[in-house]
Design a protein around this motif. Structure first.
Motif, PDB file in Angstrom:
ATOM      1  N   GLU A 236      12.170  -1.742  13.601  1.00 44.05           N
ATOM      2  CA  GLU A 236      11.817  -2.594  14.737  1.00 44.05           C
ATOM      3  C   GLU A 236      11.011  -1.838  15.789  1.00 44.05           C
ATOM      4  O   GLU A 236      10.129  -2.405  16.433  1.00 44.05           O
ATOM      5  CB  GLU A 236      13.092  -3.182  15.358  1.00 44.05           C
ATOM      6  N   ALA A 237      11.300  -0.545  15.953  1.00 47.40           N
ATOM      7  CA  ALA A 237      10.579   0.247  16.957  1.00 47.40           C
ATOM      8  C   ALA A 237       9.105   0.413  16.580  1.00 47.40           C
ATOM      9  O   ALA A 237       8.213   0.202  17.412  1.00 47.40           O
ATOM     10  CB  ALA A 237      11.250   1.610  17.121  1.00 47.40           C
ATOM     11  N   ILE A 238       8.846   0.785  15.329  1.00 44.57           N
ATOM     12  CA  ILE A 238       7.447   0.960  14.928  1.00 44.57           C
ATOM     13  C   ILE A 238       6.735  -0.389  14.844  1.00 44.57           C
ATOM     14  O   ILE A 238       5.527  -0.487  15.103  1.00 44.57           O
ATOM     15  CB  ILE A 238       7.343   1.723  13.581  1.00 44.57           C
ATOM     16  N   LYS A 239       7.461  -1.430  14.530  1.00 46.16           N
ATOM     17  CA  LYS A 239       6.862  -2.770  14.477  1.00 46.16           C
ATOM     18  C   LYS A 239       6.355  -3.176  15.858  1.00 46.16           C
ATOM     19  O   LYS A 239       5.241  -3.698  15.993  1.00 46.16           O
ATOM     20  CB  LYS A 239       7.889  -3.789  13.981  1.00 46.16           C
ATOM     21  N   ARG A 240       7.158  -2.900  16.901  1.00 44.40           N
ATOM     22  CA  ARG A 240       6.736  -3.231  18.267  1.00 44.40           C
ATOM     23  C   ARG A 240       5.480  -2.444  18.634  1.00 44.40           C
ATOM     24  O   ARG A 240       4.545  -2.989  19.222  1.00 44.40           O
ATOM     25  CB  ARG A 240       7.857  -2.914  19.273  1.00 44.40           C
ATOM     26  N   LEU A 241       5.481  -1.174  18.283  1.00 43.50           N
ATOM     27  CA  LEU A 241       4.329  -0.340  18.611  1.00 43.50           C
ATOM     28  C   LEU A 241       3.083  -0.819  17.857  1.00 43.50           C
ATOM     29  O   LEU A 241       1.994  -0.929  18.429  1.00 43.50           O
ATOM     30  CB  LEU A 241       4.626   1.122  18.256  1.00 43.50           C
ATOM     31  N   TRP A 242       3.241  -1.127  16.590  1.00 38.55           N
ATOM     32  CA  TRP A 242       2.112  -1.555  15.754  1.00 38.55           C
ATOM     33  C   TRP A 242       1.532  -2.869  16.261  1.00 38.55           C
ATOM     34  O   TRP A 242       0.311  -3.052  16.309  1.00 38.55           O
ATOM     35  CB  TRP A 242       2.581  -1.700  14.311  1.00 38.55           C
TER      36      TRP A 242
END
Length: 343
Positions: A236-242
Protein backbone atom coordinates in the motif's frame (compact mmCIF):
# COMPACT_ATOMS: atom_id res chain seq x y z
CA UNK A 1 15.44 -43.32 44.30
CA UNK A 2 18.49 -41.89 46.08
CA UNK A 3 17.60 -38.91 48.26
CA UNK A 4 19.51 -36.05 49.85
CA UNK A 5 19.21 -37.86 53.20
CA UNK A 6 20.86 -40.96 51.72
CA UNK A 7 23.83 -38.89 50.61
CA UNK A 8 24.04 -37.19 54.00
CA UNK A 9 24.03 -40.55 55.83
CA UNK A 10 26.69 -42.02 53.54
CA UNK A 11 28.98 -38.99 53.92
CA UNK A 12 28.34 -38.65 57.66
CA UNK A 13 27.13 -35.05 57.40
CA UNK A 14 23.86 -33.18 57.76
CA UNK A 15 21.30 -32.73 54.99
CA UNK A 16 22.01 -28.98 54.93
CA UNK A 17 25.72 -29.62 54.36
CA UNK A 18 24.90 -31.72 51.31
CA UNK A 19 22.76 -28.86 50.02
CA UNK A 20 25.63 -26.43 50.51
CA UNK A 21 27.95 -28.67 48.52
CA UNK A 22 25.43 -29.07 45.69
CA UNK A 23 25.00 -25.29 45.54
CA UNK A 24 28.79 -24.80 45.54
CA UNK A 25 28.86 -22.83 48.77
CA UNK A 26 32.33 -21.62 49.85
CA UNK A 27 31.36 -22.29 53.49
CA UNK A 28 32.09 -26.02 53.26
CA UNK A 29 35.59 -27.31 54.07
CA UNK A 30 37.43 -29.02 51.21
CA UNK A 31 37.67 -32.33 53.10
CA UNK A 32 33.91 -32.35 53.77
CA UNK A 33 33.14 -31.30 50.20
CA UNK A 34 35.20 -34.16 48.77
CA UNK A 35 33.46 -36.67 51.08
CA UNK A 36 30.03 -35.48 50.02
CA UNK A 37 30.95 -35.43 46.31
CA UNK A 38 32.30 -38.99 46.63
CA UNK A 39 29.02 -40.12 48.21
CA UNK A 40 27.02 -38.43 45.45
CA UNK A 41 29.06 -40.22 42.81
CA UNK A 42 28.93 -43.63 44.50
CA UNK A 43 25.18 -43.49 45.12
CA UNK A 44 24.39 -41.96 41.72
CA UNK A 45 22.42 -39.08 43.27
CA UNK A 46 20.90 -36.58 40.82
CA UNK A 47 19.72 -33.25 42.29
CA UNK A 48 16.09 -32.39 41.60
CA UNK A 49 16.11 -28.95 39.89
CA UNK A 50 12.42 -28.42 40.70
CA UNK A 51 12.93 -29.04 44.39
CA UNK A 52 15.97 -26.77 44.42
CA UNK A 53 13.93 -24.10 42.69
CA UNK A 54 11.27 -24.24 45.38
CA UNK A 55 13.84 -23.81 48.14
CA UNK A 56 15.62 -20.97 46.33
CA UNK A 57 12.39 -19.53 44.92
CA UNK A 58 13.62 -20.09 41.38
CA UNK A 59 11.61 -21.18 38.37
CA UNK A 60 14.59 -22.04 36.16
CA UNK A 61 12.56 -20.39 33.38
CA UNK A 62 13.18 -17.14 31.55
CA UNK A 63 10.51 -15.19 29.72
CA UNK A 64 10.65 -13.78 26.20
CA UNK A 65 8.11 -10.95 25.90
CA UNK A 66 7.45 -10.00 22.28
CA UNK A 67 5.72 -6.68 21.63
CA UNK A 68 3.16 -6.89 18.82
CA UNK A 69 0.90 -4.41 17.05
CA UNK A 70 -2.82 -4.41 17.78
CA UNK A 71 -3.81 -6.02 14.53
CA UNK A 72 -6.02 -9.14 14.35
CA UNK A 73 -5.03 -11.85 11.89
CA UNK A 74 -7.70 -14.03 10.31
CA UNK A 75 -5.70 -15.49 7.41
CA UNK A 76 -2.16 -16.28 6.37
CA UNK A 77 -2.15 -13.64 3.67
CA UNK A 78 0.49 -10.97 3.30
CA UNK A 79 -1.20 -8.79 5.92
CA UNK A 80 0.11 -11.21 8.55
CA UNK A 81 3.28 -10.34 10.48
CA UNK A 82 5.89 -13.01 9.80
CA UNK A 83 7.35 -12.84 13.31
CA UNK A 84 10.80 -13.62 11.89
CA UNK A 85 12.46 -10.75 13.75
CA UNK A 86 11.54 -12.13 17.17
CA UNK A 87 11.94 -15.73 15.99
CA UNK A 88 15.53 -15.17 14.88
CA UNK A 89 16.42 -13.37 18.10
CA UNK A 90 14.83 -16.09 20.21
CA UNK A 91 16.83 -18.74 18.32
CA UNK A 92 20.02 -17.11 19.57
CA UNK A 93 19.07 -17.06 23.26
CA UNK A 94 19.50 -20.84 23.90
CA UNK A 95 23.06 -20.60 22.55
CA UNK A 96 23.89 -18.19 25.37
CA UNK A 97 22.07 -20.41 27.89
CA UNK A 98 23.94 -23.58 26.86
CA UNK A 99 24.93 -25.90 29.74
CA UNK A 100 22.46 -24.31 32.15
CA UNK A 101 19.12 -25.53 33.53
CA UNK A 102 17.21 -22.55 32.16
CA UNK A 103 14.35 -22.93 29.71
CA UNK A 104 12.35 -20.31 27.81
CA UNK A 105 8.69 -19.30 27.94
CA UNK A 106 7.34 -16.94 25.28
CA UNK A 107 4.48 -14.42 25.42
CA UNK A 108 3.19 -12.12 22.70
CA UNK A 109 2.15 -8.88 24.37
CA UNK A 110 -0.21 -6.39 22.67
CA UNK A 111 0.86 -2.78 22.94
CA UNK A 112 -2.66 -1.55 23.66
CA UNK A 113 -2.75 -3.10 27.15
CA UNK A 114 0.62 -1.78 28.35
CA UNK A 115 -1.00 0.84 30.54
CA UNK A 116 -3.39 -1.66 32.11
CA UNK A 117 -1.68 -5.02 32.36
CA UNK A 118 1.68 -6.66 32.90
CA UNK A 119 2.70 -9.63 30.76
CA UNK A 120 1.18 -12.78 32.26
CA UNK A 121 4.58 -14.45 32.68
CA UNK A 122 5.68 -11.61 34.93
CA UNK A 123 2.37 -11.01 36.68
CA UNK A 124 2.17 -14.68 37.72
CA UNK A 125 5.83 -14.83 38.82
CA UNK A 126 6.61 -17.68 36.43
CA UNK A 127 10.08 -16.54 35.33
CA UNK A 128 13.41 -15.57 36.90
CA UNK A 129 14.19 -12.93 34.27
CA UNK A 130 12.74 -11.51 31.07
CA UNK A 131 13.92 -10.57 27.60
CA UNK A 132 11.99 -7.72 25.94
CA UNK A 133 11.96 -8.13 22.15
CA UNK A 134 10.80 -5.27 19.95
CA UNK A 135 10.62 -1.50 20.04
CA UNK A 136 7.09 -0.95 21.31
CA UNK A 137 7.64 -1.09 25.08
CA UNK A 138 7.01 2.16 26.93
CA UNK A 139 9.30 3.55 29.66
CA UNK A 140 6.31 3.39 32.00
CA UNK A 141 5.85 -0.34 31.44
CA UNK A 142 9.55 -0.97 31.98
CA UNK A 143 9.42 0.83 35.32
CA UNK A 144 6.51 -1.39 36.37
CA UNK A 145 8.41 -4.48 35.29
CA UNK A 146 11.45 -3.39 37.32
CA UNK A 147 9.31 -3.49 40.45
CA UNK A 148 9.36 -7.29 40.15
CA UNK A 149 13.08 -7.23 41.04
CA UNK A 150 14.13 -9.66 38.33
CA UNK A 151 16.70 -9.08 35.55
CA UNK A 152 15.34 -7.44 32.38
CA UNK A 153 17.25 -7.35 29.10
CA UNK A 154 16.01 -5.49 26.01
CA UNK A 155 16.97 -7.04 22.67
CA UNK A 156 16.91 -5.01 19.49
CA UNK A 157 16.28 -1.66 21.14
CA UNK A 158 18.15 0.59 23.58
CA UNK A 159 16.37 1.55 26.80
CA UNK A 160 18.35 3.58 29.32
CA UNK A 161 16.50 1.97 32.26
CA UNK A 162 17.68 -1.61 31.71
CA UNK A 163 20.42 -3.70 30.12
CA UNK A 164 20.17 -3.88 26.34
CA UNK A 165 21.65 -5.49 23.24
CA UNK A 166 20.78 -3.64 20.07
CA UNK A 167 22.04 -2.71 16.64
CA UNK A 168 23.03 0.61 15.11
CA UNK A 169 19.88 1.25 13.07
CA UNK A 170 21.16 4.48 11.53
CA UNK A 171 24.38 2.80 10.39
CA UNK A 172 22.46 -0.19 9.01
CA UNK A 173 20.12 1.92 6.88
CA UNK A 174 23.09 4.03 5.81
CA UNK A 175 24.87 0.89 4.52
CA UNK A 176 21.89 -0.07 2.36
CA UNK A 177 21.28 3.38 0.88
CA UNK A 178 25.00 4.02 0.42
CA UNK A 179 25.24 0.77 -1.58
CA UNK A 180 22.49 2.01 -3.91
CA UNK A 181 24.33 5.30 -4.36
CA UNK A 182 27.60 3.50 -5.04
CA UNK A 183 25.88 1.56 -7.83
CA UNK A 184 24.89 4.82 -9.50
CA UNK A 185 21.29 5.26 -8.29
CA UNK A 186 20.26 8.81 -7.41
CA UNK A 187 16.45 8.84 -7.39
CA UNK A 188 15.88 6.83 -4.21
CA UNK A 189 12.75 6.55 -2.09
CA UNK A 190 12.51 5.08 1.41
CA UNK A 191 9.55 2.99 2.61
CA UNK A 192 9.71 3.28 6.39
CA UNK A 193 8.21 1.26 9.21
CA UNK A 194 5.08 2.54 11.02
CA UNK A 195 5.67 5.69 13.03
CA UNK A 196 4.73 3.94 16.29
CA UNK A 197 8.16 2.28 16.17
CA UNK A 198 10.87 4.31 17.86
CA UNK A 199 13.40 3.31 15.19
CA UNK A 200 11.64 5.20 12.39
CA UNK A 201 13.58 8.43 13.08
CA UNK A 202 16.90 6.57 13.24
CA UNK A 203 16.16 5.02 9.85
CA UNK A 204 15.52 8.44 8.32
CA UNK A 205 18.82 9.64 9.78
CA UNK A 206 20.59 6.76 8.02
CA UNK A 207 19.04 7.71 4.68
CA UNK A 208 19.99 11.34 5.12
CA UNK A 209 23.56 10.49 6.13
CA UNK A 210 24.13 8.51 2.93
CA UNK A 211 22.46 11.11 0.71
CA UNK A 212 24.49 13.97 2.18
CA UNK A 213 27.73 12.22 1.28
CA UNK A 214 26.64 12.52 -2.37
CA UNK A 215 25.34 16.08 -1.90
CA UNK A 216 21.78 14.88 -2.45
CA UNK A 217 18.49 15.31 -0.64
CA UNK A 218 15.55 12.96 -0.69
CA UNK A 219 12.30 14.50 -1.82
CA UNK A 220 10.05 14.85 1.26
CA UNK A 221 7.19 12.97 -0.39
CA UNK A 222 9.55 10.09 -1.29
CA UNK A 223 9.74 9.16 2.37
CA UNK A 224 6.64 7.00 2.96
CA UNK A 225 5.49 5.34 6.18
CA UNK A 226 3.73 1.99 6.22
CA UNK A 227 0.62 1.46 8.32
CA UNK A 228 1.83 -1.99 9.41
CA UNK A 229 5.06 -4.00 9.33
CA UNK A 230 3.68 -6.42 6.75
CA UNK A 231 3.76 -7.18 3.06
CA UNK A 232 0.44 -5.42 2.70
CA UNK A 233 1.91 -2.40 4.48
CA UNK A 234 4.73 -2.22 1.90
CA UNK A 235 2.33 -2.84 -0.99
CA UNK A 236 0.00 0.00 0.00
CA UNK A 237 2.88 2.39 0.72
CA UNK A 238 4.53 2.01 -2.68
CA UNK A 239 1.12 2.08 -4.37
CA UNK A 240 0.41 5.51 -2.85
CA UNK A 241 3.79 6.78 -3.97
CA UNK A 242 3.41 5.35 -7.49
CA UNK A 243 -0.06 6.82 -7.92
CA UNK A 244 1.36 10.24 -7.03
CA UNK A 245 3.45 10.02 -10.19
CA UNK A 246 6.79 9.34 -8.50
CA UNK A 247 9.18 7.08 -10.42
CA UNK A 248 12.24 6.27 -8.31
CA UNK A 249 15.22 4.39 -9.68
CA UNK A 250 15.67 2.48 -6.41
CA UNK A 251 13.74 1.71 -3.23
CA UNK A 252 15.09 1.08 0.27
CA UNK A 253 12.68 -0.78 2.57
CA UNK A 254 12.54 -0.88 6.37
CA UNK A 255 12.38 -4.69 6.50
CA UNK A 256 11.88 -7.72 4.28
CA UNK A 257 8.11 -8.23 4.68
CA UNK A 258 7.67 -4.61 3.55
CA UNK A 259 10.12 -5.20 0.70
CA UNK A 260 8.18 -8.27 -0.48
CA UNK A 261 4.98 -6.22 -0.54
CA UNK A 262 6.75 -3.64 -2.67
CA UNK A 263 7.98 -6.36 -5.01
CA UNK A 264 4.45 -7.71 -5.41
CA UNK A 265 3.16 -4.30 -6.47
CA UNK A 266 6.01 -3.84 -8.96
CA UNK A 267 5.38 -7.30 -10.39
CA UNK A 268 1.75 -6.36 -10.99
CA UNK A 269 2.96 -3.28 -12.90
CA UNK A 270 5.30 -5.42 -15.07
CA UNK A 271 8.30 -3.65 -13.58
CA UNK A 272 11.43 -5.79 -13.47
CA UNK A 273 13.87 -5.99 -10.55
CA UNK A 274 16.70 -4.99 -10.81
CA UNK A 275 16.54 -4.12 -14.55
CA UNK A 276 13.91 -1.37 -14.10
CA UNK A 277 14.21 -0.61 -10.39
CA UNK A 278 16.50 -1.74 -7.57
CA UNK A 279 15.50 -2.75 -4.04
CA UNK A 280 17.54 -3.02 -0.86
CA UNK A 281 16.06 -4.18 2.45
CA UNK A 282 16.96 -4.24 6.14
CA UNK A 283 17.19 -6.82 8.99
CA UNK A 284 17.76 -9.83 6.67
CA UNK A 285 16.12 -13.22 7.13
CA UNK A 286 15.33 -16.40 5.24
CA UNK A 287 12.88 -14.32 3.19
CA UNK A 288 15.80 -12.53 1.54
CA UNK A 289 17.14 -15.70 -0.01
CA UNK A 290 13.68 -17.03 -0.91
CA UNK A 291 12.64 -13.87 -2.75
CA UNK A 292 12.87 -13.68 -6.56
CA UNK A 293 15.18 -12.02 -7.21
CA UNK A 294 17.01 -12.61 -3.91
CA UNK A 295 17.02 -9.46 -1.78
CA UNK A 296 20.11 -7.45 -1.02
CA UNK A 297 19.67 -6.71 2.67
CA UNK A 298 21.36 -5.35 5.79
CA UNK A 299 21.97 -8.14 8.29
CA UNK A 300 21.67 -6.99 11.92
CA UNK A 301 22.87 -10.29 13.48
CA UNK A 302 19.64 -11.08 15.32
CA UNK A 303 20.71 -14.50 16.59
CA UNK A 304 23.95 -13.06 17.94
CA UNK A 305 22.02 -10.34 19.77
CA UNK A 306 19.94 -13.05 21.45
CA UNK A 307 23.07 -14.95 22.46
CA UNK A 308 24.70 -11.86 23.97
CA UNK A 309 21.51 -10.98 25.86
CA UNK A 310 21.41 -14.48 27.37
CA UNK A 311 24.97 -14.10 28.62
CA UNK A 312 24.10 -10.79 30.30
CA UNK A 313 21.04 -12.45 31.84
CA UNK A 314 23.10 -15.24 33.40
CA UNK A 315 25.53 -12.68 34.77
CA UNK A 316 22.68 -10.70 36.34
CA UNK A 317 21.15 -13.81 37.88
CA UNK A 318 24.52 -14.91 39.26
CA UNK A 319 25.66 -11.55 40.61
CA UNK A 320 22.34 -9.90 41.35
CA UNK A 321 21.01 -6.57 40.18
CA UNK A 322 23.94 -4.50 41.35
CA UNK A 323 26.43 -2.93 38.97
CA UNK A 324 26.29 -0.62 35.98
CA UNK A 325 23.88 -1.34 33.17
CA UNK A 326 25.29 -2.96 30.04
CA UNK A 327 24.41 -1.58 26.60
CA UNK A 328 25.93 -3.57 23.74
CA UNK A 329 25.72 -2.41 20.12
CA UNK A 330 26.07 -5.11 17.45
CA UNK A 331 27.32 -3.77 14.14
CA UNK A 332 25.22 -4.50 11.01
CA UNK A 333 26.63 -5.67 7.70
CA UNK A 334 25.41 -5.65 4.09
CA UNK A 335 24.49 -8.92 2.36
CA UNK A 336 24.62 -8.42 -1.42
CA UNK A 337 22.20 -10.54 -3.45
CA UNK A 338 20.42 -10.03 -6.78
CA UNK A 339 17.92 -7.20 -6.29
CA UNK A 340 20.38 -4.40 -7.05
CA UNK A 341 22.23 -3.96 -10.34
CA UNK A 342 24.30 -1.17 -11.84
CA UNK A 343 22.44 1.99 -12.75
Amino acid sequence: MVTLLDVAASAGVSRSTVSLVINKSPLVKDETRQRVERAIQELGYVPNPNARGLVKKENKSLGVIIAIEDQPYNTYEFNYETGLYSYNITNGIPVGLANTDYGLLTERFCVSIQGKELPALVKNNRVDGIFLVGGLFTPELIERLKEKKIPIIAIGRYYDQIDSVSTDVTQGVYLGVRYLLDQGYRKICYINCPQIYRSNAERVAGVQKAMREFHLEMKPDWLVYCKHNTGEGGYEAIKRLWQSGARPQAIAAANEPIALGIMRFLYEQDIRIPEDIAIVSYEDSVLGGYAVPALTSVNIQKEYMGELAARIMLKRIRKGQEGELEHIIVEPNLVVRSSVGKC
